[in-house]
Design a protein around this motif. Structure first.
Motif, PDB file in Angstrom:
ATOM      1  N   ALA A 149       0.780  -1.165  -0.161  1.00  0.00           N
ATOM      2  CA  ALA A 149       0.016  -0.042  -0.014  1.00  0.00           C
ATOM      3  C   ALA A 149       0.954   1.186   0.065  1.00  0.00           C
ATOM      4  CB  ALA A 149      -0.970  -0.078   1.185  1.00  0.00           C
ATOM      5  N   ILE A 229      -8.538  -1.312   3.463  1.00  0.00           N
ATOM      6  CA  ILE A 229      -7.068  -0.475   3.377  1.00  0.00           C
ATOM      7  C   ILE A 229      -7.248   0.027   1.880  1.00  0.00           C
ATOM      8  CG2 ILE A 229      -6.148  -2.606   2.076  1.00  0.00           C
ATOM      9  CD1 ILE A 229      -4.305  -0.150   4.329  1.00  0.00           C
ATOM     10  N   PRO A 233      -2.900   4.860   1.789  1.00  0.00           N
ATOM     11  CA  PRO A 233      -3.281   4.207   3.155  1.00  0.00           C
ATOM     12  C   PRO A 233      -2.984   5.178   4.442  1.00  0.00           C
ATOM     13  CG  PRO A 233      -1.119   3.492   2.346  1.00  0.00           C
ATOM     14  CD  PRO A 233      -1.748   4.604   1.512  1.00  0.00           C
ATOM     15  N   SER A 239      -9.619   5.230   7.994  1.00  0.00           N
ATOM     16  CA  SER A 239      -9.603   6.286   6.516  1.00  0.00           C
ATOM     17  C   SER A 239     -10.813   7.260   6.627  1.00  0.00           C
ATOM     18  CB  SER A 239     -10.057   5.207   5.104  1.00  0.00           C
ATOM     19  OG  SER A 239     -10.034   6.051   4.174  1.00  0.00           O
TER      20      SER A 239
END
Length: 427
Positions: A149, A229, A233, A239
């Motif tokens: 990521a 994810i 990221p 998030s």
């Protein structure tokens, strides 16, 4: 005589089809028969893929062909499928985390060559070679997930940009254009994970409950649980969109959170608001007036197309993630945690009295927050939890268009760390 002859031919055909799959479990035989018929003129490519796949890879190939969308049965080549399956099994042999997966997870969340409706690119070999170094230098799957990521943006040279050619842009096209929006970025990330044997799938919503748009992201399967994810990221299960996802309406399919599945689930993946499938189930009369005309236009344009992208309803998991994040966040000295429940009558001791409604909270004329109250089927200890200021005046607007409910309540919050707020509807 002619009828007996015809029956004999049909029996011989059926027997030949269902016994012509050596080293493939019986459960796939009838599915493969059906798939080969749907493949039409492209059936020889599917047969070649089955025949030429390695013995230990035949069940994986059978899985892909058995549940393959018709659009792919009629167009994909044997070479495309053979390379995809071969490199998926390379990852399974190389990485312990993949080798230890249940077959059901490997087949459905590692092996597939595509996620949703994107073009069917030959990406697997390239991505295996690109991302193996991040997996090889990681001590475990979680480290590999985060390493990929953090580095995928530089590896594929793709950034977020609304000027991309398609919403569901494929990996190679995104790399050619150097741009994608959330769906394309999530396809890139999910394919990168699958290339090194990490189970991954797309998730998203057709429309947030605040009607400010939609979103797509990736999920990864870790120790038997799905976590999310993003291409850009933070960390696992964190998030910017958690609050939006956590305010999903569990009673409205337009606002559910969906996770994609290669194998049919009986539920379409409704995570694209312009997909014809979701428009067929949207009741435009229940939408806010300012967006109703556009939805009615889209519904009129939608055609009755059979779905081929399947999904799971994972709404409650995201509601739970959001509620847990609220519980774990520190309250300021002037804040309290409000535990809100809406009841249809004064008998607040039984679950049957609860009603799932949208609850909008106003401070003066400003809408400061909203959410959905628990349903009668939810645990009695579940609440709509919102942070509010202590000793402050609030107006609560409770609405449920389906039940023709819209009522207002006013109250002053207490000077306590938590406050139970029961909103009892009047008849």
């Amino acid at each position: 005589m002619n009828k007996l002859y015809l029956i004999g031919i049909l029996l011989l055909f059926t027997w030949s089809c269902t016994t012509n799959y050596p080293n493939i479990p019986q459960q796939y035989h009838s599915l493969l028969d059906s798939a080969l018929i749907k493949a039409g003129d492209n059936a020889p490519e599917m047969e070649k893929a089955l025949a030429e796949s390695a013995k230990e890879q035949k069940e994986g190939m059978a899985f892909l062909i058995s549940y393959m969308p018709e659009r792919d049965l009629t167009t994909l080549t044997a070479d495309f499928l053979l390379e995809n399956v071969d490199y998926a099994y390379k990852a399974r042999e190389k990485y312990d985390w993949c080798n230890n997966l249940p077959d059901s997870v490997f087949f459905n969340e590692v092996l597939p060559y595509a996620n949703v409706s994107e073009d069917r690119d030959v990406w697997r070999k390239d991505f295996y070679e690109r991302f193996a170094k991040y997996a090889d230098n990681s001590d475990n799957m979680v480290e590999a997930i985060m390493s990929i990521a953090r580095n995928i943006k530089d590896e594929v040279d793709v950034e977020y940009n609304t000027k991309r050619s398609k919403v569901d842009i494929s990996p190679l096209q995104a790399m050619k254009e150097h741009m994608a929006t959330c769906t394309g970025l999530s396809i890139l990330l999910t394919d990168a994970y699958r290339a090194v044997g990490i189970p991954s799938r797309l998730a998203g919503t057709a429309m947030w409950t605040n009607y400010k748009g939609n979103h797509t992201w990736s999920e990864v399967w870790i120790d038997g649980k799905w976590q999310f994810i993003e291409y850009y990221p933070d960390t696992l299960n964190q998030s910017w969109f958690v609050a939006d996802a956590g305010k999903a309406d569990p009673d409205n399919m337009l606002h559910w959170i969906y996770a994609a599945s290669y194998k049919p689930t009986g539920m379409p993946y409704y995570a694209a608001v312009d997909a014809p499938y979701i428009m067929q189930v949207v009741d435009t009369n229940k939408l806010p007036e300012h967006i109703r005309p556009r939805f009615e236009e889209m519904k009129n344009e939608a055609t009755d197309i059979a779905p081929y992208i399947w999904g799971h309803n994972v709404t409650q998991r995201y509601i739970d993630i959001y509620q847990e994040s609220i519980k774990n966040s520190k309250l300021n000295d002037n804040e309290l945690m409000a535990n809100i429940v809406v009841f249809a009558d004064k008998d607040t001791s039984v679950s049957e009295s609860r009603l799932s409604c949208r609850v909008d909270v106003f401070e003066g004329d400003k809408n400061i927050n909203f959410g959905y109250s628990p349903r009668k089927t939810d645990d009695m200890n579940q609440f709509l939890q919102l942070k509010l200021k202590k000793e402050s005046n609030y107006r609560f607007v409770v609405s449920n268009p389906e039940k023709q409910i819209k009522q207002e309540f006013t109250l002053v919050t207490e000077n306590t760390p938590t406050q139970d707020i029961q909103l009892i509807l009047s008849n």
